[in-house]
Write an enzyme that holds these catalytic residues in place. Structure first.
Site, PDB file in Angstrom:
ATOM      1  N   LEU A 163       0.849  -1.194   0.000  1.00 51.10           N
ATOM      2  CA  LEU A 163       0.000   0.000   0.000  1.00 51.10           C
ATOM      3  C   LEU A 163       0.883   1.242   0.000  1.00 51.10           C
ATOM      4  O   LEU A 163       1.667   1.448   0.933  1.00 51.10           O
ATOM      5  CB  LEU A 163      -0.894   0.025   1.253  1.00 51.10           C
ATOM      6  CG  LEU A 163      -1.929  -1.101   1.362  1.00 51.10           C
ATOM      7  CD1 LEU A 163      -2.615  -1.070   2.722  1.00 51.10           C
ATOM      8  CD2 LEU A 163      -2.969  -0.993   0.246  1.00 51.10           C
ATOM      9  N   ASP A 164       0.771   2.039  -1.065  1.00 51.35           N
ATOM     10  CA  ASP A 164       1.514   3.306  -1.115  1.00 51.35           C
ATOM     11  C   ASP A 164       0.659   4.339  -0.378  1.00 51.35           C
ATOM     12  O   ASP A 164      -0.519   4.516  -0.685  1.00 51.35           O
ATOM     13  CB  ASP A 164       1.728   3.755  -2.568  1.00 51.35           C
ATOM     14  CG  ASP A 164       2.609   2.791  -3.350  1.00 51.35           C
ATOM     15  OD1 ASP A 164       2.542   2.799  -4.593  1.00 51.35           O
ATOM     16  OD2 ASP A 164       3.372   2.028  -2.711  1.00 51.35           O
ATOM     17  N   ILE A 165       1.279   5.015   0.583  1.00 50.95           N
ATOM     18  CA  ILE A 165       0.515   5.921   1.457  1.00 50.95           C
ATOM     19  C   ILE A 165       1.039   7.343   1.352  1.00 50.95           C
ATOM     20  O   ILE A 165       2.254   7.572   1.385  1.00 50.95           O
ATOM     21  CB  ILE A 165       0.689   5.473   2.938  1.00 50.95           C
ATOM     22  CG1 ILE A 165       0.365   3.990   3.111  1.00 50.95           C
ATOM     23  CG2 ILE A 165      -0.160   6.324   3.863  1.00 50.95           C
ATOM     24  CD1 ILE A 165      -1.058   3.645   2.911  1.00 50.95           C
TER      25      ILE A 165
END
Lengths: 204, 255
Positions: free
Chosen positions: B136-138
């Site tokens: 997950l890129d946050i």
């Protein structure tokens, strides 16, 4: 000739890469019945789901062949991770029966407050009996584990190594010509290399 | 080296290698890729140094709408005697199958998991949870100051709280979740410990921290107080010194 059984599941190339480093013997990856029949030693690797594993072996009609080679002819075989699990009676992961060569079954790690599932990472192993497989094992051996199901019950005399993740579990077993390791020797640097060397040098 | 780093036996230190146009690169906040070296050589060096595991990400594949470069990955796999996880442009079960056959223990899904979450369930059923990772890129939303999930090199924003995303993917059968802090990527300003701690607390599956690792003490903190099961880093393991000279390095873990 050592044959790594190709049944469509598993990192066969990695196993081959490491085996080639520890033996002068020919190493092949194959699902072909004739090749498997001719091999002096077999490796059953595996990364995946238990039922998929049994299905794939069934589709390739490998079950009767392997059962004959292993149980009647006594060919040495090393099962790795899923490969080890398939050699047993059953696993909670799936509904298919295993190959049944080893009296053992696999259960899912119970969820614990501190314990993440899958058991993923490097962990130490305690060798509990002598074996050709582990004769070159390094002190304080640790290996890479990546699994959600563990060997929950097996004949005590077959236990070759234990590992602790919460409770202790059987990390490796040995029963006559059959060897199984829950960890991935092909992904465990010099520690795994030592185990592969042990297997490759049987009979020398 | 700090002794306490030697104790946590299952807590992994994971170099993260970014592939871009055939070479290894480092980005800053997902932008401005800088060439760092040859990937196959880098993998061999990390393997020789006994790295716990490697995370290899092709940063172009999804944006360029193409498949993983299977043939060049073959060379990478042949040099690694430790586990490898691959991510970048993976959208189908068939592609995952090819990657496992090449020698990757784990395959990471990112935009594909967001676009079609069922893929995670299908992959977990077929390959086993332990082989399936979601990254997950946050980013931090400038409006709400909350952490939001993004994809496509940070260009596409999802109205999805990252903890909800973590819990969703756990339900779908993911085996591991990598939380990738876009804002701190390449900055070496330090892990955002709170970001990772919250994810680790919300997840019964291992969580890997990635983005901003400053030094070994930072790594130790995220693995102990932070509750992360793995600490991944890019810049920390390929650069040295204030001028960011390229030097592949990895802490010695003497057990």
């Amino acid at each position: 000739m050592i044959a790594i059984i190709d049944y469509g599941l598993g990192n066969v190339s990695s196993v081959a890469n490491m085996l080639k480093k520890v033996t002068q013997d020919k190493v092949v990856i194959s699902g072909d019945h004739e090749v498997i029949e001719k091999a002096t030693k077999l490796v059953l690797p595996g990364v995946g789901h238990f039922d998929q594993g049994m299905n794939n072996l069934g589709d390739r009609k490998l079950v009767p062949l392997l059962t004959r080679l292993i149980q009647e002819e006594g060919k040495p075989i090393l099962g790795i991770c899923l490969g080890m699990q398939l050699m047993c009676l059953r696993s909670e992961e799936g509904s298919a029966p295993g190959l049944g060569w080893i009296n053992a079954e696999f259960k899912r790690f119970p969820a614990g407050s501190e314990r993440k599932i899958p058991h993923m990472g490097w962990n130490w192993v305690r060798f509990v009996k002598d074996s050709q497989l582990t004769r070159y094992a390094l002190p304080n051996s640790r290996f890479y584990f990546v699994h959600s199901y563990y060997c929950a019950r097996n004949a005590p005399e077959d236990t070759l190594a234990t590992c602790a993740y919460g409770p202790d579990f059987t990390a490796a077993f040995e029963h006559k010509n059959i060897y199984g390791v829950q960890f991935h020797p092909e992904k465990s640097h010099q520690f795994g290399l030592a185990i592969m060397r042990g297997f490759a040098s049987f009979g020398e | 080296m700090n002794d306490s780093l030697l104790k946590p036996q299952l807590l992994r230190i994971i170099p993260c290698l970014l592939l871009h146009k055939g070479g290894l690169v480092k980005t800053t906040r997902f932008k401005s890729p800088v060439y760092v070296g040859d990937p196959i050589n880098a993998v061999k060096i990390f393997s020789d140094k006994g790295a716990d595991e490697l995370l290899i990400i092709d940063i172009d594949a999804t944006v360029d709408e193409r498949e993983p470069h299977f043939e060049s990955l073959r060379g990478i796999c042949s040099q690694a005697f430790m586990p490898l996880c691959y991510g970048g442009g993976v959208k189908t079960i068939a592609q995952m199958e090819q990657l496992y056959a090449l020698g990757f223990e784990k395959v990471s899904l990112s935009s594909a998991a967001l676009e079609r979450p069922e893929l995670v369930r299908e992959a977990s059923k077929k390959f086993g949870a332990q082989s399936v990772v979601v990254t997950l890129d946050i980013k931090r939303s400038t409006f709400t100051k909350r952490f939001i999930v993004v994809s496509h090199r940070g260009k596409r924003k999802w109205t999805l709280d990252y903890i909800d995303a973590v819990q969703q993917f756990v339900k779908l059968g993911v085996g591991e979740i990598v939380i990738n802090d876009v804002d701190r990527d390449g900055t070496m300003e330090g892990y955002d410990q709170a970001l990772f701690r919250k994810a680790a607390q919300a997840s019964p599956v291992p969580v890997v921290a990635l983005g901003g690792a400053k030094d070994l003490a930072d790594i130790e903190a995220v693995l102990t107080d932070g509750g992360a099961s793995g600490a991944a880093a890019g810049s920390l393991f390929v650069f040295k010194g204030p001028h960011r000279a390229v030097l592949i390095n990895y802490p010695e873990r003497n057990f």
